[in-house]
Design a protein around this motif. Sequence first.
Motif, PDB file in Angstrom:
ATOM      1  N   PRO A 125       0.043  13.124 -30.855  1.00  0.00           N
ATOM      2  CA  PRO A 125      -1.297  13.845 -30.664  1.00  0.00           C
ATOM      3  C   PRO A 125      -1.856  14.360 -29.575  1.00  0.00           C
ATOM      4  N   LEU A 126      -1.191  13.553 -28.407  1.00  0.00           N
ATOM      5  CA  LEU A 126      -1.671  14.149 -26.982  1.00  0.00           C
ATOM      6  C   LEU A 126      -0.634  14.894 -26.346  1.00  0.00           C
ATOM      7  N   ASN A 127       0.353  15.494 -26.920  1.00  0.00           N
ATOM      8  CA  ASN A 127       1.541  16.159 -26.406  1.00  0.00           C
ATOM      9  C   ASN A 127       0.701  17.377 -25.410  1.00  0.00           C
ATOM     10  N   GLY A 128       1.447  17.135 -24.059  1.00  0.00           N
ATOM     11  CA  GLY A 128       1.201  18.076 -23.084  1.00  0.00           C
ATOM     12  C   GLY A 128       0.265  17.276 -22.028  1.00  0.00           C
ATOM     13  N   HIS A 129      -0.276  16.307 -22.413  1.00  0.00           N
ATOM     14  CA  HIS A 129      -1.343  15.411 -21.608  1.00  0.00           C
ATOM     15  C   HIS A 129      -0.573  14.987 -20.474  1.00  0.00           C
ATOM     16  N   ALA A 130      -0.959  14.843 -19.302  1.00  0.00           N
ATOM     17  CA  ALA A 130      -0.154  14.117 -17.952  1.00  0.00           C
ATOM     18  C   ALA A 130      -1.106  13.432 -17.437  1.00  0.00           C
ATOM     19  N   TYR A 131      -0.596  12.153 -16.778  1.00  0.00           N
ATOM     20  CA  TYR A 131      -1.498  11.253 -16.118  1.00  0.00           C
ATOM     21  C   TYR A 131      -0.782  10.821 -15.034  1.00  0.00           C
ATOM     22  N   GLN A 132      -1.380  10.993 -13.749  1.00  0.00           N
ATOM     23  CA  GLN A 132      -0.707  10.523 -12.414  1.00  0.00           C
ATOM     24  C   GLN A 132      -1.393   9.166 -12.195  1.00  0.00           C
ATOM     25  N   LEU A 133      -0.377   8.392 -11.752  1.00  0.00           N
ATOM     26  CA  LEU A 133      -0.542   6.965 -11.605  1.00  0.00           C
ATOM     27  C   LEU A 133      -1.245   6.807 -10.152  1.00  0.00           C
ATOM     28  N   THR A 134      -2.382   6.242 -10.108  1.00  0.00           N
ATOM     29  CA  THR A 134      -3.164   6.020  -8.813  1.00  0.00           C
ATOM     30  C   THR A 134      -3.279   4.565  -8.306  1.00  0.00           C
ATOM     31  N   LYS A 135      -2.729   3.592  -9.144  1.00  0.00           N
ATOM     32  CA  LYS A 135      -2.773   2.147  -8.855  1.00  0.00           C
ATOM     33  C   LYS A 135      -1.479   1.444  -9.131  1.00  0.00           C
ATOM     34  N   ALA A 136      -1.602   0.151  -8.774  1.00  0.00           N
ATOM     35  CA  ALA A 136      -0.292  -0.444  -8.894  1.00  0.00           C
ATOM     36  C   ALA A 136       0.120  -0.990 -10.417  1.00  0.00           C
ATOM     37  N   SER A 137      -1.255  -1.005 -11.267  1.00  0.00           N
ATOM     38  CA  SER A 137      -0.903  -1.434 -12.632  1.00  0.00           C
ATOM     39  C   SER A 137      -1.698  -0.510 -13.580  1.00  0.00           C
ATOM     40  N   THR A 138      -1.073   0.271 -14.337  1.00  0.00           N
ATOM     41  CA  THR A 138      -1.760   1.161 -15.450  1.00  0.00           C
ATOM     42  C   THR A 138      -1.560   0.713 -16.740  1.00  0.00           C
ATOM     43  N   PRO A 152       0.678  -1.177  -0.211  1.00  0.00           N
ATOM     44  CA  PRO A 152      -0.053   0.073   0.036  1.00  0.00           C
ATOM     45  C   PRO A 152       0.930   1.334  -0.176  1.00  0.00           C
ATOM     46  N   SER A 153       2.076   1.312   0.449  1.00  0.00           N
ATOM     47  CA  SER A 153       2.849   2.324   0.552  1.00  0.00           C
ATOM     48  C   SER A 153       3.633   2.742  -0.889  1.00  0.00           C
ATOM     49  N   ALA A 154       3.448   1.880  -1.922  1.00  0.00           N
ATOM     50  CA  ALA A 154       4.133   2.025  -3.284  1.00  0.00           C
ATOM     51  C   ALA A 154       3.812   3.381  -3.914  1.00  0.00           C
ATOM     52  N   LEU A 155       2.534   3.763  -3.783  1.00  0.00           N
ATOM     53  CA  LEU A 155       2.369   5.151  -4.436  1.00  0.00           C
ATOM     54  C   LEU A 155       2.098   6.380  -2.987  1.00  0.00           C
ATOM     55  N   ARG A 156       1.942   5.954  -1.891  1.00  0.00           N
ATOM     56  CA  ARG A 156       1.904   6.667  -0.704  1.00  0.00           C
ATOM     57  C   ARG A 156       2.898   7.782  -0.639  1.00  0.00           C
ATOM     58  N   ASN A 157       4.042   7.400  -0.967  1.00  0.00           N
ATOM     59  CA  ASN A 157       5.431   8.364  -0.627  1.00  0.00           C
ATOM     60  C   ASN A 157       6.081   8.850  -1.716  1.00  0.00           C
ATOM     61  N   ARG A 158       5.306   8.650  -2.889  1.00  0.00           N
ATOM     62  CA  ARG A 158       5.818   9.397  -4.245  1.00  0.00           C
ATOM     63  C   ARG A 158       4.650   9.538  -5.162  1.00  0.00           C
ATOM     64  N   THR A 159       5.056  10.547  -5.948  1.00  0.00           N
ATOM     65  CA  THR A 159       4.094  10.778  -7.154  1.00  0.00           C
ATOM     66  C   THR A 159       4.615  10.359  -8.407  1.00  0.00           C
ATOM     67  N   ILE A 160       3.917   9.699  -9.198  1.00  0.00           N
ATOM     68  CA  ILE A 160       4.574   9.033 -10.401  1.00  0.00           C
ATOM     69  C   ILE A 160       3.605   9.497 -11.540  1.00  0.00           C
ATOM     70  N   THR A 161       4.275  10.388 -12.454  1.00  0.00           N
ATOM     71  CA  THR A 161       3.272  10.793 -13.624  1.00  0.00           C
ATOM     72  C   THR A 161       3.815  10.264 -14.981  1.00  0.00           C
ATOM     73  N   ILE A 162       3.041  10.120 -15.901  1.00  0.00           N
ATOM     74  CA  ILE A 162       3.477   9.826 -17.320  1.00  0.00           C
ATOM     75  C   ILE A 162       2.925  10.958 -18.067  1.00  0.00           C
ATOM     76  N   SER A 163       3.979  11.641 -18.856  1.00  0.00           N
ATOM     77  CA  SER A 163       3.481  12.760 -19.641  1.00  0.00           C
ATOM     78  C   SER A 163       3.811  12.588 -20.941  1.00  0.00           C
ATOM     79  N   VAL A 164       2.859  13.165 -21.781  1.00  0.00           N
ATOM     80  CA  VAL A 164       3.014  12.854 -23.330  1.00  0.00           C
ATOM     81  C   VAL A 164       4.077  14.043 -23.902  1.00  0.00           C
ATOM     82  N   ILE A 165       5.057  13.810 -24.507  1.00  0.00           N
ATOM     83  CA  ILE A 165       5.961  14.896 -25.042  1.00  0.00           C
ATOM     84  C   ILE A 165       6.190  15.010 -26.358  1.00  0.00           C
ATOM     85  N   THR A 166       5.683  14.112 -27.122  1.00  0.00           N
ATOM     86  CA  THR A 166       5.396  14.354 -28.574  1.00  0.00           C
ATOM     87  C   THR A 166       4.260  13.406 -28.918  1.00  0.00           C
TER      88      THR A 166
END
Length: 114
Positions: free
Chosen positions: A19-32, A3-17
Amino acid sequence: MDPSALRNRTITISVITGPLNGHAYQLTKASTSIGRTGGGADIEIDDQQVSALHCVVGVTHDTVRLCDLNSANGTYVDGERVQDAELGHLTEFCLGSTWLVVTIVPSHFNENSI
């Protein structure tokens, strides 16, 4: 999942090139899952070169792993096609014609340590 896997850090996946350039998705579960728009993935990318369910990002207490789901066009990290790779802070990866970057930062900062 620890349960602490996401509690003590913020993991974000951002599109950098792509069609969705600029979109960011914060991971909130163990598998995305990541895949093409309309394919039912947790993160959907509007890129015809991306498979319906292209890859998955898994989070454990000490690692963030990217696993290809036997996609047609592959998943690339540092220019190499991978089945499975550990992602570190600012690691870039490519699905189809879309480039993404992962950021991993502590969720809490101790004010006395700044």
